[in-house]
Design a protein around this motif. Structure first.
Motif, PDB file in Angstrom:
ATOM      1  N   ASP A 222       0.742  -1.185  -0.163  1.00  0.00           N
ATOM      2  CA  ASP A 222       0.034  -0.192   0.048  1.00  0.00           C
ATOM      3  C   ASP A 222       0.807   1.180  -0.058  1.00  0.00           C
ATOM      4  OD1 ASP A 222      -2.406  -1.292   0.014  1.00  0.00           O
ATOM      5  OD2 ASP A 222      -2.760  -1.389   2.127  1.00  0.00           O
ATOM      6  N   TYR A 223       1.986   1.216   0.583  1.00  0.00           N
ATOM      7  CA  TYR A 223       2.857   2.376   1.171  1.00  0.00           C
ATOM      8  C   TYR A 223       3.628   2.552  -0.408  1.00  0.00           C
ATOM      9  CZ  TYR A 223       1.766   1.543   5.846  1.00  0.00           C
ATOM     10  OH  TYR A 223       1.489   1.497   6.932  1.00  0.00           O
ATOM     11  N   LEU A 224       4.092   1.750  -1.183  1.00  0.00           N
ATOM     12  CA  LEU A 224       4.449   2.142  -2.489  1.00  0.00           C
ATOM     13  C   LEU A 224       3.473   2.658  -3.378  1.00  0.00           C
ATOM     14  CD1 LEU A 224       6.776   1.873  -4.574  1.00  0.00           C
ATOM     15  CD2 LEU A 224       5.889  -0.660  -5.110  1.00  0.00           C
ATOM     16  N   LEU A 225       2.326   2.016  -3.580  1.00  0.00           N
ATOM     17  CA  LEU A 225       1.222   2.254  -4.578  1.00  0.00           C
ATOM     18  C   LEU A 225       0.702   3.398  -4.307  1.00  0.00           C
ATOM     19  CD1 LEU A 225      -0.216  -1.471  -4.690  1.00  0.00           C
ATOM     20  CD2 LEU A 225       1.431  -0.348  -6.547  1.00  0.00           C
ATOM     21  N   ASN A 226       0.518   3.782  -2.994  1.00  0.00           N
ATOM     22  CA  ASN A 226      -0.100   5.178  -2.675  1.00  0.00           C
ATOM     23  C   ASN A 226       0.958   6.074  -2.977  1.00  0.00           C
ATOM     24  OD1 ASN A 226      -0.024   7.297  -0.125  1.00  0.00           O
ATOM     25  ND2 ASN A 226      -1.991   6.800  -1.167  1.00  0.00           N
ATOM     26  N   ALA A 227       2.410   5.911  -2.870  1.00  0.00           N
ATOM     27  CA  ALA A 227       3.415   7.013  -3.176  1.00  0.00           C
ATOM     28  C   ALA A 227       3.349   7.288  -4.807  1.00  0.00           C
ATOM     29  CB  ALA A 227       4.770   6.572  -2.894  1.00  0.00           C
ATOM     30  N   ILE A 228       3.228   6.024  -5.487  1.00  0.00           N
ATOM     31  CA  ILE A 228       3.205   6.063  -7.065  1.00  0.00           C
ATOM     32  C   ILE A 228       2.097   7.169  -7.261  1.00  0.00           C
ATOM     33  CG2 ILE A 228       2.897   5.020  -9.145  1.00  0.00           C
ATOM     34  CD1 ILE A 228       4.429   2.636  -8.048  1.00  0.00           C
ATOM     35  N   SER A 229       0.705   6.644  -6.726  1.00  0.00           N
ATOM     36  CA  SER A 229      -0.305   7.569  -7.146  1.00  0.00           C
ATOM     37  C   SER A 229      -0.251   9.027  -6.704  1.00  0.00           C
ATOM     38  CB  SER A 229      -1.519   6.749  -6.355  1.00  0.00           C
ATOM     39  OG  SER A 229      -2.829   7.768  -6.432  1.00  0.00           O
ATOM     40  N   SER A 230       0.212   9.473  -5.642  1.00  0.00           N
ATOM     41  CA  SER A 230       0.543  10.610  -5.094  1.00  0.00           C
ATOM     42  C   SER A 230       1.383  11.593  -6.129  1.00  0.00           C
ATOM     43  CB  SER A 230       0.898  10.894  -3.663  1.00  0.00           C
ATOM     44  OG  SER A 230      -0.043  10.065  -2.779  1.00  0.00           O
ATOM     45  N   ALA A 231       2.495  10.856  -6.333  1.00  0.00           N
ATOM     46  CA  ALA A 231       3.616  11.435  -7.304  1.00  0.00           C
ATOM     47  C   ALA A 231       2.860  11.904  -8.668  1.00  0.00           C
ATOM     48  CB  ALA A 231       4.939  10.628  -7.519  1.00  0.00           C
ATOM     49  N   ALA A 232       2.206  10.864  -8.996  1.00  0.00           N
ATOM     50  CA  ALA A 232       1.532  11.159 -10.510  1.00  0.00           C
ATOM     51  C   ALA A 232       0.461  12.064 -10.485  1.00  0.00           C
ATOM     52  CB  ALA A 232       0.999   9.768 -10.937  1.00  0.00           C
ATOM     53  N   ALA A 233      -0.425  12.541  -9.330  1.00  0.00           N
ATOM     54  CA  ALA A 233      -1.134  13.105  -8.942  1.00  0.00           C
ATOM     55  C   ALA A 233      -1.220  14.735  -9.750  1.00  0.00           C
ATOM     56  CB  ALA A 233      -1.774  13.348  -7.642  1.00  0.00           C
ATOM     57  N   PRO A 234      -0.038  15.518  -9.330  1.00  0.00           N
ATOM     58  CA  PRO A 234       0.130  16.743  -9.800  1.00  0.00           C
ATOM     59  C   PRO A 234       0.388  16.963 -11.261  1.00  0.00           C
ATOM     60  CG  PRO A 234       1.787  16.322  -8.235  1.00  0.00           C
ATOM     61  CD  PRO A 234       0.795  15.052  -8.313  1.00  0.00           C
TER      62      PRO A 234
END
Length: 898
Positions: A222-234
């Motif tokens: 979850d921690y890796l995938l949430n990080a990828i999602s958040s880095a892509a968000a902006p």
């Protein structure tokens, strides 16, 4: 209750715990009871029996907090953990306000310990950062990120993360904490739109994540995938092909990693993010629907959070409506609400506010807005009023939930945008349905607007109210009793008498004990000659509420972009003395001033409540295209920041410390060079008319002059006068309002934040300096000007400038203003008449640049007189006696009961 893992073990633990409670509860001391309840709650929590877990966590908290000496670190840790776990539960149930409250209690406890539990604190900070990110609170999130980055190396090097196996879970690998540090930084870079930093932190995070073994990678995926999602968000600039490609690469990476790590939940999340990508980058409805179907399939098979599933349903409904498949969209909406209600529904109007009683999370607000937009779009396409009614219903529920969700602090751009979208939908559907109750609509919009300014003003202003502090205290105590088990008719009757005694001083005092704005009470303060023009700038439209003592009307002014563009063009023609201002002046008059205003001959005073760029223009300079007359000709005009602020400003203050009526602060500059906070040099020339202006004003009103005024002259006398006149330069920073300042002698600066934090109970402040009414435009808050800072500090009314007015014209208008005040005119009348006289006496300087720049904000009535303040009436002493008697009875009953 030692547990390893697995639902069966947790069920057994709960059974054992409940048996112990039944058999031994009466024989356990407080600490043992607290530990038992905490362990039962934790086991229920692990079983996802959240409501039952909440009950036992709260039982544990009650017992921990009843321990007289709560100094044992283990007890404090358990109490903090109980609060933290309550916050986590509310993250699942969507109860935002309780979630934040619980986390902050845990934070206070853990930060107060002499030996920091780094693992717990990092976990809690992560919970709070996610909450602040969701709420758009950059400041609070930034404080936590700074704390993590400053302390992490100390914690890590000291072995603070190395721990033995705990009761309920195995200790985490050390690389996990390095992963978590970078993930939290990525959450913050998403909030601040720092794309480059987010990508850099993601590279570091993946390096540490890949050092874990495969089991740990799956456990903490979850921690890796949430990080990828958040880095892509902006990464949302789809006009940039490189950024568009990078966004797609990160979303594909997230999808592939979630499949590799067998993380179905995040597969669903990346499907929804691909939906947004295809809609926003290419309007590709077909691909968006494919990914929505995949997300729904996963969501239905998993026990995911209710609001996740709702948002997927309603996003699919939105895509179907936009692709001309409304019948299918409506079926999807019904399916979604069946999930919410736990049963199929036959009518969308069955879903009401009660269904969201403990669901005030932003995800529920977004879901409701999605439904409202589906029906709004369909109404605009087909014109069916049934769709408009459904849309209005859901916008109204969203507005009510937003009111609970909004924490009444400073607005941020995200909050502002959400509220503007809700308000726009409400107003448009209200008008489409031909509804006539504009007052109810206005109440909703005003109560959802930023509350920060009026709360600051109210807190400082009430301290100087002419009503006795003890009368307000009595009202507060009686309100508590009226809500307690001791309430009765006598208490309710006495509470009503206290409120009436407060209001008898002035109807405006009612505003001091209302938690909500009510138009009916606002209208009590209005006199027949006053009309209020309240402008509402929403997501894409501008509206006007026209308010009089007896009624309120509503009209649409057009598209936001067009209205604000004309406003900015007009402002520039004024401050740069363009000769072609006349046509724009007439155009804006037709746009902003309702024709009905000219039909009511009783009206002589206009109060303007502008929003956004409308704050920049002096409405008195607008020209009636039919008569070629300025609005100033027939009306005295003043301004305010909100309906609630204006209502509060009508209350007259007392200040027993006044040693005089007027203080004039007039530094001498002699072309000195001023260095601002960014070390930018500005030459401060002498203000030629300042000395003449200061001596004239002080002479007319028998005031005190502080020549060569230094900052301490003001600070030491900030509560000693009723009127303050600043004949000085100001530094206005339109990029960072905290750098804006008034400049005293010797380059001493009085900054925005200093004014904001002061208690400055002046009746009138005149800023005879340039641009003191402009500043950085903050979404939801308005122009962060020096004049706004004065209102924060408690100033009742202020006169300020919208551009740099020449010295001689400033002196002439300001001196005439004071002369009119001395002759007994109201503030708004005095300034309006000073402008009329200037135009009459200076026909070659009739361009608004010379006379329109100075405006009045706030209270527009007369200056206070020495006998304006009343002493407590005989009713006051009778009420005091009655309250003492009631409190005595309450004390005796409480004593006997305990």
């Amino acid at each position: 209750m030692l547990l390893k893992s697995g639902a069966k073990e947790y069920e057994e633990a709960v059974a054992i715990g409940l048996s112990c409670e039944l058999a031994f509860s009466d024989h356990l001391n407080i600490e043992e009871k607290a530990a038992l309840f905490y362990n039962i709650g934790t086991s229920m929590d692990k079983m996802e029996a959240y409501q039952d877990a909440l009950i036992y966590y709260k039982k544990a908290i009650d017992n921990y907090e009843s321990i007289e000496d709560l100094s044992d670190s283990e007890l404090v840790n358990n109490l903090a953990m109980a609060y933290n776990n309550i916050g986590v539960i509310h993250a699942y149930t969507g109860f935002f306000t309780k979630r934040k409250e619980a986390y902050l209690r845990a934070k206070k406890l853990w930060e107060g310990q002499s030996q920091v539990n780094a693992a717990n604190l990092l976990s809690l900070y992560g919970n709070l950062i996610r909450l602040y990110r969701q709420y758009g609170d950059k400041t609070s999130a930034g404080e936590l990120i700074n704390s993590i980055n400053q302390n992490f190396k100390i914690w890590f090097d000291s072995g603070a993360f190395e721990s033995k196996e705990s009761e309920f879970e195995n200790s985490k690998p050390l690389n996990f904490y390095l992963v978590e540090k970078h993930r939290l930084n990525i959450l913050y870079t998403d909030l601040t739109n720092d794309k480059k930093a987010g990508i850099s932190h993601l590279d570091s995070l993946m390096n540490y994540f890949n050092k874990m073994d495969k089991t740990d990678q799956e456990n903490y995926s979850d921690y890796l995938l949430n990080a990828i999602s958040s880095a892509a968000a902006p990464l949302v600039n789809y006009d940039d092909p490189n950024e568009k490609l990078l966004k797609k690469q990160y979303l594909d990476l997230g999808m592939n990693e979630s499949i590799r790590l067998k993380n179905r939940y995040n597969q669903m999340i990346f499907h929804t993010q691909l939906v947004s990508f295809y809609l926003n980058s290419a309007d590709d409805y077909d691909k968006a629907l494919v990914h929505l179907d995949h997300a729904l399939e996963i969501g239905r098979r998993m026990d995911i959070r209710e609001f996740n599933l709702l948002n997927i349903f309603f996003k699919k409904g939105d895509v179907l409506q936009k692709s001309n498949r409304f019948d299918q969209a409506e079926k999807i909406v019904y399916q979604g609400f069946s999930v919410l209600m736990g049963d199929s529904i036959n009518n969308l109007m069955e879903v009401d506010l009660e269904a969201f009683k403990e669901k005030n999370d932003i995800y529920y607000i977004n879901a409701l807005m999605e439904v409202a937009k589906i029906y709004k779009n369909e109404f605009e396409k087909e014109g069916n009023l049934k769709h408009a009614r459904v849309s209005f219903h859901y916008y109204n529920i969203a507005a009510n939930i937003f009111n609970v969700y909004y924490q009444k602090g400073i607005y941020n751009p995200w909050l502002d945008q959400t509220n503007k979208e809700i308000s726009e939908g409400l107003v448009m559907m209200h008008m489409a349905l031909g509804k006539e109750n504009h007052g109810s609509l206005l109440n909703t919009i005003e109560n959802n607007a930023s509350q920060h300014l009026w709360k600051e003003f109210e807190a400082k202003y009430q301290h100087y109210s002419p009503v006795s502090d003890s009368l307000f205290l009595m009202k507060s105590q009686l309100s508590l009793l009226a809500d307690s088990e001791f309430r009765n008719d006598s208490i309710n009757s006495l509470l009503e008498k206290v409120q009436n005694e407060i209001i008898s001083n002035n109807p405006s005092f009612e505003a001091f004990f209302e938690n909500r704005f009510e138009l009916a009470n606002f209208q009590k303060v209005l006199s027949p000659e006053i009309v209020v023009l309240n402008y509402a700038v929403t997501a894409s439209e501008v509206f006007l509420f026209l308010i009089t003592k007896d009624e309120v009307s509503l009209r649409s002014l057009g598209r936001k972009e067009e209205v604000l563009q004309k406003t900015l063009e007009y402002y520039n023609t004024l401050r740069y003395i363009h000769k072609d201002f006349g046509d724009l002046s007439k155009e804006l008059y037709s746009l902003l001033i309702p024709e009905s205003l000219n039909l009511d001959k009783k009206v002589s005073q206009i109060v303007v409540l502008p929003e956004d760029l409308l704050n920049l223009i002096p409405f008195e300079s607008l020209t009636n295209p039919k008569t070629n007359a300025l609005l100033l000709k027939d009306y005295n005009i003043s301004y305010s920041y909100s309906l609630r602020i204006w209502q509060l400003q009508q209350v007259q203050m007392k200040n027993p410390n006044h040693k005089g009526i007027l203080a004039v602060f007039s530094p001498e500059y002699d072309d000195q060079v001023y260095l601002d906070s960014n070390t930018k040099a500005t030459q401060l020339g002498a203000i030629d008319g300042a000395r003449l202006e200061s001596e004239f004003i002080a002479g007319r009103l028998k005031g005190d002059i502080y020549s060569k005024a230094i900052k301490s002259d003001f600070l030491e006398n900030s509560q000693n006068y009723s009127i303050y006149h600043f004949a000085m330069h100001a530094k206005i920073d339109e990029t960072d309002h905290s750098n804006s300042a008034l400049i005293f002698q010797n380059n001493e600066s009085l900054y925005y934040e200093e004014l904001y934090g002061m208690e400055f109970p002046a009746d009138l402040v005149v800023l005879s300096a340039c641009n003191t009414g402009v500043g950085k435009l903050e979404k939801g808050e308005g122009l962060m000007s020096i004049s706004r800072a004065l209102t924060y500090s408690g100033v009742r009314s202020s006169v300020y400038s919208l551009w740099q007015v020449p010295d001689s014209e400033t002196a002439e208008i300001i001196m005439e203003f004071y002369k009119n005040l001395e002759n007994g005119m109201q503030k708004s009348d005095a300034l309006a008449q000073a402008k009329r006289d200037f135009i009459l006496n200076n026909p070659l300087r009739s361009h608004p640049y010379f006379w329109a720049g100075f405006v009045l904000n706030g209270h527009m009535g007369n200056l206070p007189t020495s006998n304006s303040f009343s002493i407590p009436s005989i009713v006051y002493w009778i009420l005091i006696s009655a309250l003492l008697a009631i409190l005595s009875i309450w004390f005796l009953k409480s004593f006997k009961r305990h």
